[in-house]
Scaffold this motif. Structure first.
Motif, mmCIF file in Angstrom:
data_model
loop_
_atom_site.group_PDB
_atom_site.id
_atom_site.type_symbol
_atom_site.label_atom_id
_atom_site.label_comp_id
_atom_site.label_asym_id
_atom_site.label_seq_id
_atom_site.Cartn_x
_atom_site.Cartn_y
_atom_site.Cartn_z
ATOM 1 N N GLN A 130 39.164 42.282 44.862
ATOM 2 C CA GLN A 130 38.328 41.693 45.775
ATOM 3 C C GLN A 130 37.166 42.136 45.513
ATOM 4 O O GLN A 130 36.029 41.792 45.846
ATOM 5 N N LEU A 172 36.276 35.244 34.273
ATOM 6 C CA LEU A 172 37.551 36.842 34.463
ATOM 7 C C LEU A 172 38.807 36.753 33.585
ATOM 8 O O LEU A 172 38.973 38.062 33.082
ATOM 9 N N GLN A 207 44.910 42.509 35.994
ATOM 10 C CA GLN A 207 43.926 42.376 35.360
ATOM 11 C C GLN A 207 42.433 42.981 36.791
ATOM 12 O O GLN A 207 41.663 43.422 36.018
ATOM 13 N N ASP A 215 39.476 32.229 51.496
ATOM 14 C CA ASP A 215 40.391 32.719 50.193
ATOM 15 C C ASP A 215 38.503 33.135 48.732
ATOM 16 O O ASP A 215 37.755 32.834 49.619
ATOM 17 N N ILE A 216 39.185 33.453 48.231
ATOM 18 C CA ILE A 216 38.219 33.332 46.402
ATOM 19 C C ILE A 216 37.504 32.188 45.936
ATOM 20 O O ILE A 216 37.510 31.103 46.274
ATOM 21 N N VAL A 238 36.515 32.312 38.013
ATOM 22 C CA VAL A 238 37.776 32.833 37.693
ATOM 23 C C VAL A 238 38.230 32.822 35.923
ATOM 24 O O VAL A 238 38.265 33.499 35.728
ATOM 25 N N LYS A 287 48.255 40.224 39.017
ATOM 26 C CA LYS A 287 47.161 40.254 39.581
ATOM 27 C C LYS A 287 46.867 41.535 39.181
ATOM 28 O O LYS A 287 45.465 42.580 39.091
HETATM 29 C C1 LIG Z 1 39.710 38.714 43.817
HETATM 30 S S1 LIG Z 1 39.972 38.427 41.852
HETATM 31 C C2 LIG Z 1 39.640 37.163 41.443
HETATM 32 C C3 LIG Z 1 40.343 36.124 42.273
HETATM 33 C C4 LIG Z 1 41.902 35.950 40.976
HETATM 34 O O1 LIG Z 1 42.588 36.247 40.482
HETATM 35 C C5 LIG Z 1 42.648 35.197 41.504
HETATM 36 O O2 LIG Z 1 43.959 34.249 41.647
HETATM 37 C C6 LIG Z 1 41.882 33.998 42.915
HETATM 38 O O3 LIG Z 1 43.014 33.609 43.372
HETATM 39 P P1 LIG Z 1 42.753 32.836 45.114
HETATM 40 O O4 LIG Z 1 43.729 33.293 45.825
HETATM 41 O O5 LIG Z 1 41.878 33.938 45.722
HETATM 42 O O6 LIG Z 1 42.408 31.482 45.343
#
Ligand SMILES: CSCCC(=O)C(=O)COP(=O)(O)O
Ligand SMILES: [Mg+2]
Length: 239
Positions: A138, A28, A92, A13-14, A24, A89
């Motif tokens: 990603q 972001l 973005q 996960d990120i 984020v 998403k």
């Molecule tokens: C990969 S772009 C930045 C991450 C993002 O927009 C996001 O919603 C991260 O969600 P995650 O499922 O990685 O917790």
């Protein structure tokens, strides 16, 4: 405490796992907020943009004639609520790609993330990503970290469009099938217990990341082994 993990694939996960939620939600999201409207207006012939805008209207119950201002209002509401809707998403991701490419965005990972990912990759474990952020976002993110371009470490990228919602078991079934690997040969690393529950229901191994200061730091991770750093995972590639 060290967590031993013999696995063919590590899927990360990120947000909350390799990068702080602040990266984020502040870096972001704040970059995207004032730019989404202009992006939509400046790309009237882009089918991906048009389709995302259509989906926003449908999901928000707006009339098909609703203008860009209305759509942007909804996108901002979703960001404020951190609703990880696929069309948000997608949009973005397009704005962020531009920001990374023009040197306006760089993402700071947790200090333990890049060294661990590099070590696992070098030892022969395959790495993949499963995030709510779009695949394009990603790839752009891992290509522009303060630890350099890490895209060479990852073989596959999954999002809610090509895999499905992160809290639902079928998404993990789909990814395992795509990876051509039995579920017990895949480990998922996430900060969200409900995501780990869904991965475990699909037969995956799981590790929870309870990092101090993060939203899920004090959550109940139930049966999932949990750590506060990727440095504590002893990953051994499964042959
Ligand atoms: C990969 S772009 C930045 C991450 C993002 O927009 C996001 O919603 C991260 O969600 P995650 O499922 O990685 O917790
Ligand atoms: Mg997360």
């Amino acid at each position: 405490m060290t967590i031993p993990l013999t696995t063919r694939w590590v899927v990360v996960d990120i947000e909350g796992t390799v990068t702080a939620t602040e990266q984020v939600h502040v870096v972001l999201y704040d970059y995207a907020r004032p730019r989404l409207g202009a992006w939509i207006e400046e790309h009237p012939d882009d089918q991906e943009v048009a389709s995302a805008v259509r989906q926003v209207r449908e999901l928000a119950g707006l009339p098909a004639t609703a203008g860009v201002d209305e759509v942007v209002r909804v996108l901002h509401e979703w960001m404020d609520a951190d609703r990880k809707a696929a069309p948000l998403k997608t949009l973005q991701g397009l704005v962020w790609q531009h920001g990374y490419a023009h040197g306006e965005l760089t993402i700071r990972l947790f200090p333990d993330a890049a060294p661990a990912l590099r070590a696992w990759h070098e030892a022969g474990t395959h790495l993949a990503v499963f995030s709510s952020g779009s695949v394009a976002a990603q790839i752009a993110l891992f290509g522009h970290t303060t630890d350099g371009d890490l895209t060479g470490l990852f073989s596959r990228y999954f999002d809610t469009v090509n895999a499905g919602p992160k809290r639902e078991k079928p998404s993990y079934d789909r990814i395992a099938e795509e990876l051509g690997t039995a579920p017990e040969g895949i480990a998922f690393l996430s900060d969200v217990p409900a995501e780990l529950d869904a991965a475990a229901a699909a037969g995956w191994r799981t590790v929870g990341l309870a990092r101090p200061g993060e939203p899920f730091a004090d959550a109940d991770f139930g049966p999932h082994p949990t750590t506060d750093s990727l440095a504590h995972l002893q990953v051994v590639p499964q042959r």
